[in-house]
Enzyme design. Structure first.
Site, PDB file in Angstrom:
ATOM      1  N   GLY A  46       0.884  -1.094   0.119  1.00 37.59           N
ATOM      2  CA  GLY A  46      -0.051   0.041   0.100  1.00 37.59           C
ATOM      3  C   GLY A  46       0.770   1.181  -0.063  1.00 37.59           C
ATOM      4  CD  GLU A  47       2.235   5.041  -1.776  1.00 37.02           C
ATOM      5  OE1 GLU A  47       2.984   5.808  -1.388  1.00 37.02           O
ATOM      6  OE2 GLU A  47       2.505   4.458  -2.945  1.00 37.02           O
ATOM      7  CB  SER A  48       5.224   3.119   3.650  1.00 37.46           C
ATOM      8  OG  SER A  48       5.911   3.933   3.090  1.00 37.46           O
ATOM      9  CB  CYS A  78       5.404  -3.570  -1.146  1.00 33.20           C
ATOM     10  SG  CYS A  78       5.826  -2.050  -2.077  1.00 33.20           S
ATOM     11  NE  ARG A 107       7.302   5.797   0.661  1.00 30.50           N
ATOM     12  CZ  ARG A 107       6.738   6.855   0.773  1.00 30.50           C
ATOM     13  NH1 ARG A 107       7.448   8.026   1.142  1.00 30.50           N
ATOM     14  NH2 ARG A 107       5.579   7.105   0.232  1.00 30.50           N
ATOM     15  CB  ILE A 135       4.030  -2.070  -7.344  1.00 31.03           C
ATOM     16  CG1 ILE A 135       3.305  -3.338  -8.029  1.00 31.03           C
ATOM     17  CG2 ILE A 135       3.144  -0.899  -7.794  1.00 31.03           C
ATOM     18  CD1 ILE A 135       2.995  -3.424  -9.204  1.00 31.03           C
ATOM     19  NE  ARG A 136       4.897   4.754  -6.228  1.00 29.86           N
ATOM     20  CZ  ARG A 136       5.306   6.194  -6.169  1.00 29.86           C
ATOM     21  NH1 ARG A 136       5.561   6.621  -7.403  1.00 29.86           N
ATOM     22  NH2 ARG A 136       5.480   6.601  -5.179  1.00 29.86           N
ATOM     23  CG  HIS A 171       3.170  -6.445  -4.103  1.00 32.43           C
ATOM     24  ND1 HIS A 171       2.741  -5.590  -2.924  1.00 32.43           N
ATOM     25  CD2 HIS A 171       3.816  -5.256  -4.818  1.00 32.43           C
ATOM     26  CE1 HIS A 171       3.158  -4.579  -2.905  1.00 32.43           C
ATOM     27  NE2 HIS A 171       3.757  -4.051  -3.771  1.00 32.43           N
ATOM     28  CD  GLU A 173       0.660  -8.245  -1.908  1.00 31.35           C
ATOM     29  OE1 GLU A 173       1.535  -9.041  -1.567  1.00 31.35           O
ATOM     30  OE2 GLU A 173       0.681  -7.099  -1.766  1.00 31.35           O
TER      31      GLU A 173
END
Lengths: 188, 299
Positions: A46-48, A78, A107, A135-136, A171, A173
């Protein structure tokens, strides 16, 4: 065994789906009460920055730090890796990193979305590579002596373990491959 | 990192494109027009920002042709924040999209909020490495956009109105039709495809999985924490807030409250707590009084 998935923001639904495929009762964790009930925890991608702020908003930061200190088995993917690291480079000022694994992460170290990729990951002792989706993604820039590196990509660690803490830059998942989740729930 | 000559890395695949949308779920994507606003959004816990020159409420007020933003402004916002940055291209304007891809934005919104550049064709989104989000008012529109390569759908709502009624209409239409399709037999799916003007394989996939093949977020008219809770309970997987934050009297606390509402959307006690003392929301507009219905753009 009750496996919690931190459900503040991000791909928690996908983790739940994988766990359900493995016949594991997965529960969403948004409150300290819910956290207290789980035997294992997944911290999703997600976005940390957002997850970090929501940990504060929902009063979860201290209880989570406490459970981690008590040795709660946890899988961080992630953004989850960033939250579990000892140090974050290029992060957002003041974002939580709980130091559950002795690693420094950078990051978005793999770049913006244009550089997001998938690549086969060779995991030690596994017969076939794991499909890694980045992903990023954060780069594991360095890992301490107690960190076991389970897989590398081009010489950079991407899947690591320290005690009951498992982290990945990618990821699992997002992959149609349950091996990392299965391994996480089966480990002692 | 120099990827060449090392491991085989595939970029821009459908999974990689959809993957970022999966990571934004449960979050709030906020429209911002300056680096300062972008910082406010990031500080509030936004999962991404949409960089644009004017929020929809101002586009509506000013009239005229609305286009892609100045690259300088987009770059300024990319430098200001660590979270993903999205930007809008006009419907069918594939050169604006090429420029946005060259700027290395994280997602392109092929958006009805801007003035359409093509009255028949949307962008061939498969041709790009950067992922696209597109708006939809109904299931057929959503599936047509997915067939063109969109990796995220947002229900359109009516942008710049502060009025949630159209967002609710579109969400209910999309999700209601998904429910019906899951009950259809195999013969009926042919007729569904015809009625929806959507490819049969996508209709079959919806029938089997009970959901779109990509995440579905909600946009257009969200201006309070309760609005965010409403659309999330209806089935949206994340929310876009356009004018609702920076056209309100006190943007920072409202932004934070909407972020917390998107996470705790089923907990009325938390929704009550975060809704307190936020000041004035953006002034709203009645849909019947609108000169231009942005949601009607797109085909």
């Amino acid at each position: 065994m009750k496996v919690g998935v931190l459900a503040l923001q991000g791909a928690f639904g996908l983790h739940e789906r994988v766990l359900n495929r493995l016949d594991v009762a997965a529960v969403q964790v948004r409150t300290p009460e819910e956290l207290a009930e789980v035997d294992r925890l997944v911290i999703p991608g997600g976005e940390s920055t957002a997850i970090s702020k929501l940990l504060d908003a929902n009063g979860l930061a201290d209880p989570l730090a406490g459970r981690l200190a008590d040795g709660l088995p946890v899988l961080g993917t992630c953004a989850g890796l960033i939250l579990l690291a000892a140090e974050v480079v290029d992060g957002y000022p003041g974002q939580h990193c709980f130091g559950a694994i002795d690693a420094t992460v950078r990051r978005n170290g793999y770049g913006r979305q244009s550089e997001s990729f998938h690549a086969p990951i060779d995991v030690e002792g596994w017969e076939s590579p794991f499909p890694g989706v980045f992903i990023r993604a954060p780069v594991i820039a360095s890992a301490g002596p107690d960190v076991e590196v389970l897989a590398e990509l081009d010489g950079v660690p991407v899947l690591c373990r320290q005690g009951s803490v498992v982290v990945s830059s990618f990821h699992p998942e997002l992959a149609e491959d349950d091996r990392i989740h299965r391994w996480f729930i089966e480990q002692e | 990192m120099a990827a060449e000559s090392m491991s085989s890395r595939e970029t821009g695949t459908p999974l990689v494109k959809r993957g970022l949308a999966e990571m934004l779920k449960g979050g709030v994507i906020m429209d911002v027009v300056t680096p300062e606003q972008a910082k406010v959004a990031e500080d509030a816990g936004a999962v991404a920002v949409m960089a644009l020159e004017r929020v929809p409420a101002d586009i509506r007020r000013d009239g005229g042709v609305a286009r892609m933003s100045d690259p300088e402004m987009i770059t300024g916002i990319q430098e200001a924040v660590t979270i993903p940055v999205m930007a809008k291209a006009r419907i069918g304007h594939f050169v604006e999209a090429q420029i946005l891809e060259a700027l290395d934005v994280d997602y392109i919104d092929e958006s009805e909020v801007l003035t359409p550049a093509d009255e028949a064709h949307h962008i061939d989104k498969w041709a790009f490495t950067v992922p696209f989000v597109c708006g939809a008012t109904n299931l057929g529109e959503a599936l047509r956009r997915i067939s063109e390569g969109a990796c995220m759908i947002r229900s359109k709502g009516e942008a710049g109105t502060g009025n949630i009624v159209e967002a609710v209409r579109h969400l209910r239409s999309i999700i209601g039709d998904i429910r019906k399709i899951t009950q259809a037999d195999s013969a009926e799916l042919f007729d569904w495809a015809k009625q929806l003007r959507a490819p049969l394989p996508l209709v079959r996939e919806v029938a089997e999985t009970g959901w779109l093949p990509v995440p579905m977020f909600c946009a257009g008219g969200i201006s309070t924490p309760a609005d965010a809770g409403l659309v999330m309970q209806l089935g949206a997987e994340a929310v876009f807030v356009g004018s609702g934050i920076f056209k309100s009297s006190d943007p920072a606390p409202r932004a934070k409250a909407i972020v917390e509402a998107a996470t705790n959307y089923r907990d009325a006690h938390i929704l009550a707590k975060v809704s307190r003392g936020l000041g004035e929301p953006m002034p709203g507009l009645e849909i019947d009084g609108l000169e231009t219905r942005l949601a009607d753009r797109g085909w």
